[in-house]
Enzyme design. Structure first.
Site, short mmCIF file in Angstrom:
data_model
loop_
_atom_site.label_atom_id
_atom_site.label_comp_id
_atom_site.label_asym_id
_atom_site.label_seq_id
_atom_site.Cartn_x
_atom_site.Cartn_y
_atom_site.Cartn_z
N LYS A 176 85.68 65.39 53.75
CA LYS A 176 86.83 65.65 52.76
C LYS A 176 86.44 66.35 51.78
O LYS A 176 85.69 66.24 50.87
CB LYS A 176 87.49 64.38 52.46
CG LYS A 176 88.77 64.91 51.61
CD LYS A 176 88.65 64.15 50.16
CE LYS A 176 89.64 64.38 49.33
NZ LYS A 176 89.59 65.72 48.60
N GLU A 251 76.78 59.48 44.03
CA GLU A 251 76.00 60.15 43.23
C GLU A 251 76.97 61.07 42.21
O GLU A 251 77.84 61.51 42.65
CB GLU A 251 75.66 61.59 44.08
CG GLU A 251 74.38 62.45 43.85
CD GLU A 251 73.06 61.42 43.53
OE1 GLU A 251 72.95 61.25 42.46
OE2 GLU A 251 72.52 60.95 44.64
N CYS A 285 75.90 68.27 37.67
CA CYS A 285 75.51 66.82 37.33
C CYS A 285 74.02 66.89 36.65
O CYS A 285 74.02 66.00 35.98
CB CYS A 285 75.61 65.63 38.49
SG CYS A 285 75.00 66.37 39.90
N GLU A 386 79.69 62.46 29.87
CA GLU A 386 79.58 63.78 30.52
C GLU A 386 80.58 64.79 30.20
O GLU A 386 81.74 64.31 30.34
CB GLU A 386 79.51 63.38 31.97
CG GLU A 386 79.13 64.63 32.63
CD GLU A 386 78.93 64.35 34.12
OE1 GLU A 386 79.98 63.54 34.81
OE2 GLU A 386 77.80 64.76 34.76
C1 UN1 Z 1 74.67 68.88 41.31
O1 UN1 Z 1 75.17 69.36 40.10
O2 UN1 Z 1 75.58 68.02 41.79
O3 UN1 Z 1 69.21 70.36 40.86
C2 UN1 Z 1 73.73 69.06 42.27
C3 UN1 Z 1 70.11 71.04 40.92
C4 UN1 Z 1 70.83 71.66 42.05
C5 UN1 Z 1 71.88 70.45 42.45
C6 UN1 Z 1 72.72 70.13 41.54
N1 UN1 Z 1 69.69 71.84 43.11
O4 UN1 Z 1 70.63 71.61 39.81
#
Ligand code: UN1
Length: 495
Positions: A176, A251, A285, A386
């Site tokens: 999804k 995550e 993230c 965040e």
């Molecule tokens: C994310 O922001 O959810 O290390 C992943 C990084 C990328 C992946 C980010 N290779 O910024």
């Protein structure tokens, strides 16, 4: 121009939702442009998709892992072939600049090749037995049906982190995708189909969290949920899975920091901060949202940062001169604006940016000015929560120990970085920083797929994606004891 209506992919067929309804996906750089229409699916569609995944599971599990890997290898080859078109469409639906959407597809290619090779490894252990004529080994078994729920900021890379390892391990999947970026998932599923993945092994259902995500998580025949997204949604996933005693991997957020020490190469650190804070418009993230600068270099570093930040070009990610694309949607833009307001009210000094960008053509999209706050104290909300946008906070530190303490003063623990020329300080930081990922003289973003990806504390629930660690989520261990003595032997029991 007619708008294409995209369907769900269930049991190897492209099918309309039972709802007969669709939703529009728009280009965040030009709100008026509809990228496509997608199925507004219902729990009924989830039911069909899970049934297809269940039906396909036994045969897929029986397919030798190297053969499963060969199919995934072909998907990676198709990603290579279609990289440019996939990247362009991804920029249209997600907004980040073309160089970055190419990188997103590349990350999926890397994961595809890596997982394909895993088809000839999937290693377990053989260990000695404490008894004579007895053999001990462990093997990896698929978990069964995986429910994968993915975010909009990495529309192909993050689905690839889940699909490739899950599939090579012998699981079947229902995906999804986020409703802001379903097109990339549709493209991705088409490549699996083209590569010869048997029907039902991968199923795609588009729609809302309430109508698709929730029933997927709660479905009794979904054996594992793999989720990437916000902390709020992650908490819901966790509570539902806990009630059902179902394994899940989360995550979620980050509040990533770069430490700039007084001996750092300031130009290099500057580039790392600009890339980490404003790349992907801060919507990673792993984005750099705090910069902890040694008091001796704060003044100089701030001046350099402001100059570079003000020079960034906002615009459509397809244009070569664009450095920073739009935010994903209006809700995110309001959230980022409200954090700028919060920062000002808390007494942080707004040094540049701080508002939506509405000049000329930019008013058609969800643009936001790259923003730097100075004089940020560690307990302010802008230093703790965040933001997921192009906003970075400068915090002063006195020495390395102080800096490490500041980085660790966070409920998240995804990525951290330090710029220093002192090898001792670098290793002290590696040891002291409580994050899943630490960079030395590089930004907080840019993780490679062959190492574990994930974080400590509120970032996750102890699992890691990517690398061989991904297999730990997507497989169950089976320990096997073969007694070839021909007699009853009793472990742990003295004769
Ligand atoms: C994310 O922001 O959810 O290390 C992943 C990084 C990328 C992946 C980010 N290779 O910024």
């Amino acid at each position: 121009m007619t708008t294409t209506i995209h369907k769900n992919f269930i049991a190897g067929k492209w099918v309309a939702s039972k709802s007969r309804k669709t939703f529009a996906n728009i280009n965040p750089a030009r709100k008026g442009e509809v990228v496509g229409r997608f199925q507004q699916s219902t729990p009924d569609d989830v039911e069909r998709a899970v049934a297809a995944a269940v039906a396909a599971q036994a045969a897929w599990k029986k397919t030798p892992a190297p053969k499963r890997g060969e199919i995934l290898f072909r998907v990676a080859e198709l990603l290579v072939k279609n990289k440019e078109a996939l990247a362009r469409d991804m920029t249209c639906e997600m907004g980040k600049v073309l160089g970055e959407t190419r990188g997103d597809v590349q990350e999926a290619i890397d994961m595809g090749y890596y997982a394909a090779g895993e088809g000839r490894r999937l290693m377990g252990e053989t260990v000695p037995s404490e008894l004579k004529d007895k053999f001990c080994m462990s093997v990896r078994m698929p978990v069964g049906v995986v429910g994968a729920i993915t975010p909009w900021n990495f529309p192909i890379a993050i689905p690839s982190w889940k699909l490739f390892p899950a599939l090579v391990a012998g699981n079947t999947v229902v995906l999804k995708p986020a409703s802001d970026t379903p097109l990339s998932s549709v493209h991705f599923a088409k490549l699996f189909e083209k590569a010869g993945l048997p029907p039902g092994v991968l199923n795609l259902v588009t729609g809302s969290g309430a109508e698709v995500g929730q029933p997927l998580i709660d479905h009794p025949q979904v054996n594992l949920v793999s989720f990437t997204g916000s902390t709020d949604t992650g908490r819901v996933v966790a509570s539902h899975c806990a009630g059902l005693m179902k394994p899940y991997s989360l995550e979620m957020g980050g509040k990533n920091a770069i430490i700039v020490m007084d001996d750092a190469d300031l130009e290099l650190a500057l580039e790392g901060v600009i890339w980490g804070a404003f790349g992907t418009t801060g919507q990673r993230c792993t984005a750099t949202s705090r910069v902890i600068v040694h008091k001796k270099v704060m003044k100089k570093f701030t001046a350099l940062l402001l100059e570079k930040t003000r020079a960034l070009q906002l615009g459509d990610g397809l244009l070569p001169k664009t450095d920073v694309g739009p935010l994903i949607n209006e809700a995110q833009r309001s959230k980022v604006a409200s954090y700028c307001e919060i920062g000002r009210n808390e007494g942080a000094r707004l040094l540049t940016g701080g508002a939506p960008e509405i000049k000329g053509a930019l008013k058609q999209g969800f643009f936001f000015q790259p923003t730097v706050f100075g004089d940020v104290s560690p307990k302010m909300r802008i230093a703790q929560e965040e933001i997921f946008g192009p906003v970075v906070s400068l915090i002063v530190c006195n020495d390395l120990e102080h800096a490490i303490g500041l980085v660790n003063d966070s409920s998240f623990g995804l990525s951290s970085a330090i710029y220093t020329r002192d090898v001792n300080r670098a290793f002290q930081a590696i040891e002291g920083l409580d994050t899943g990922i630490t960079y030395i003289n590089a930004s907080t973003i840019g993780a490679e797929i062959q190492l574990p990806f994930g974080g400590t504390k509120g970032t996750g629930n102890g699992h890691r994606e990517a690398g061989t660690a991904a297999l730990d989520i997507f497989t169950e261990w089976k320990s096997v004891y073969v007694d070839y003595s021909g007699k009853l032997q009793k472990a742990q029991i003295e004769d």
